[in-house]
Design a protein around this motif. Sequence first.
Motif, PDB file in Angstrom:
ATOM      1  N   ASP A   6       0.831  -1.201   0.000  1.00  0.00           N
ATOM      2  CA  ASP A   6       0.000   0.000   0.000  1.00  0.00           C
ATOM      3  C   ASP A   6       0.868   1.254   0.000  1.00  0.00           C
ATOM      4  O   ASP A   6       1.933   1.264   0.610  1.00  0.00           O
ATOM      5  CB  ASP A   6      -0.877   0.071   1.260  1.00  0.00           C
ATOM      6  N   ILE A   8       0.116   4.936   1.433  1.00  0.00           N
ATOM      7  CA  ILE A   8      -0.913   5.505   2.294  1.00  0.00           C
ATOM      8  C   ILE A   8      -0.725   7.017   2.389  1.00  0.00           C
ATOM      9  O   ILE A   8       0.374   7.499   2.668  1.00  0.00           O
ATOM     10  CB  ILE A   8      -0.847   4.873   3.697  1.00  0.00           C
ATOM     11  N   ALA A  18     -10.484   8.816  -1.687  1.00  0.00           N
ATOM     12  CA  ALA A  18     -10.622   7.515  -2.356  1.00  0.00           C
ATOM     13  C   ALA A  18     -11.481   7.650  -3.609  1.00  0.00           C
ATOM     14  O   ALA A  18     -11.167   7.080  -4.659  1.00  0.00           O
ATOM     15  CB  ALA A  18     -11.216   6.485  -1.397  1.00  0.00           C
ATOM     16  N   GLY A  32     -13.611   0.489   2.849  1.00  0.00           N
ATOM     17  CA  GLY A  32     -13.168   1.182   4.045  1.00  0.00           C
ATOM     18  C   GLY A  32     -14.295   1.877   4.770  1.00  0.00           C
ATOM     19  O   GLY A  32     -15.462   1.508   4.627  1.00  0.00           O
ATOM     20  N   TRP A  36     -10.454   5.145   7.208  1.00  0.00           N
ATOM     21  CA  TRP A  36      -9.473   4.489   6.329  1.00  0.00           C
ATOM     22  C   TRP A  36     -10.176   3.962   5.091  1.00  0.00           C
ATOM     23  O   TRP A  36     -11.161   3.235   5.194  1.00  0.00           O
ATOM     24  CB  TRP A  36      -8.825   3.323   7.072  1.00  0.00           C
ATOM     25  N   THR A  38      -9.388   2.246   1.043  1.00  0.00           N
ATOM     26  CA  THR A  38      -8.410   1.623   0.157  1.00  0.00           C
ATOM     27  C   THR A  38      -8.989   1.564  -1.252  1.00  0.00           C
ATOM     28  O   THR A  38     -10.175   1.267  -1.429  1.00  0.00           O
ATOM     29  CB  THR A  38      -8.069   0.189   0.639  1.00  0.00           C
ATOM     30  N   LYS A  40      -7.999  -0.181  -5.039  1.00  0.00           N
ATOM     31  CA  LYS A  40      -7.108  -1.133  -5.715  1.00  0.00           C
ATOM     32  C   LYS A  40      -7.527  -1.310  -7.162  1.00  0.00           C
ATOM     33  O   LYS A  40      -8.698  -1.246  -7.498  1.00  0.00           O
ATOM     34  CB  LYS A  40      -7.148  -2.495  -5.031  1.00  0.00           C
ATOM     35  N   ALA A  46      -1.919  -1.060  -3.599  1.00  0.00           N
ATOM     36  CA  ALA A  46      -3.144  -0.271  -3.425  1.00  0.00           C
ATOM     37  C   ALA A  46      -2.789   1.127  -2.939  1.00  0.00           C
ATOM     38  O   ALA A  46      -1.725   1.351  -2.369  1.00  0.00           O
ATOM     39  CB  ALA A  46      -4.057  -0.946  -2.412  1.00  0.00           C
ATOM     40  N   ALA A  48      -4.108   3.853  -0.213  1.00  0.00           N
ATOM     41  CA  ALA A  48      -4.956   3.914   0.971  1.00  0.00           C
ATOM     42  C   ALA A  48      -4.929   5.335   1.519  1.00  0.00           C
ATOM     43  O   ALA A  48      -3.962   6.075   1.329  1.00  0.00           O
ATOM     44  CB  ALA A  48      -4.480   2.922   2.030  1.00  0.00           C
TER      45      ALA A  48
END
Length: 123
Positions: A6, A8, A18, A32, A36, A38, A40, A46, A48
Motif C-alpha cells: 500500500d 498511504i 478515495a 473502508g 481508512w 483503500t 485497488k 493499493a 490507501a
Amino acid sequence: MIRLSDVILDCPDPKALAAFYSALTGWTDVSGDEEWMTVKGDGSVALAFQRAADHVPPVWGDPVRPQQFHLDFEVDDFAAARAQAEELGATLVEEHVGPRGYGWLVLTDPAGHPFCLCRNSPQ
C-alpha cells in the motif's frame, strides 16, 4: 521477501480522496470507512487514505512544507488526462511538456498531495 502492498496518504476526508483516485485511475475495488479507505486496481499495490484531522498539505517546491513524495501516473494523452483530473478536483501546479509530447504535469489532489501525469513517448 518484502513486498510493497500500500501507499498511504494522510488526509482530512478518506472517502472523498478515495473517490477522487478511484475516478482518476479507474480502479473500482474501493473499501473502508470514515477513518481508512483503500483503492485497488489489477496490480498488487493499493492506494490507501487515512484520516488525519490535523493534515497540512505539502506545497510543491516549498522547503518549509516539502512534498516528501509524490505519485506518478503514466498517461496516453496529456489534454484528456489533465481535463479529467481537473474535473475531479485536481489543480495544475507546473507543466513540463516538450515539443513532441514527452514530459509531465504536476498537479495536486483535492487534499493537496502532489502527483504527476507523465508521458514517456510521443503522441
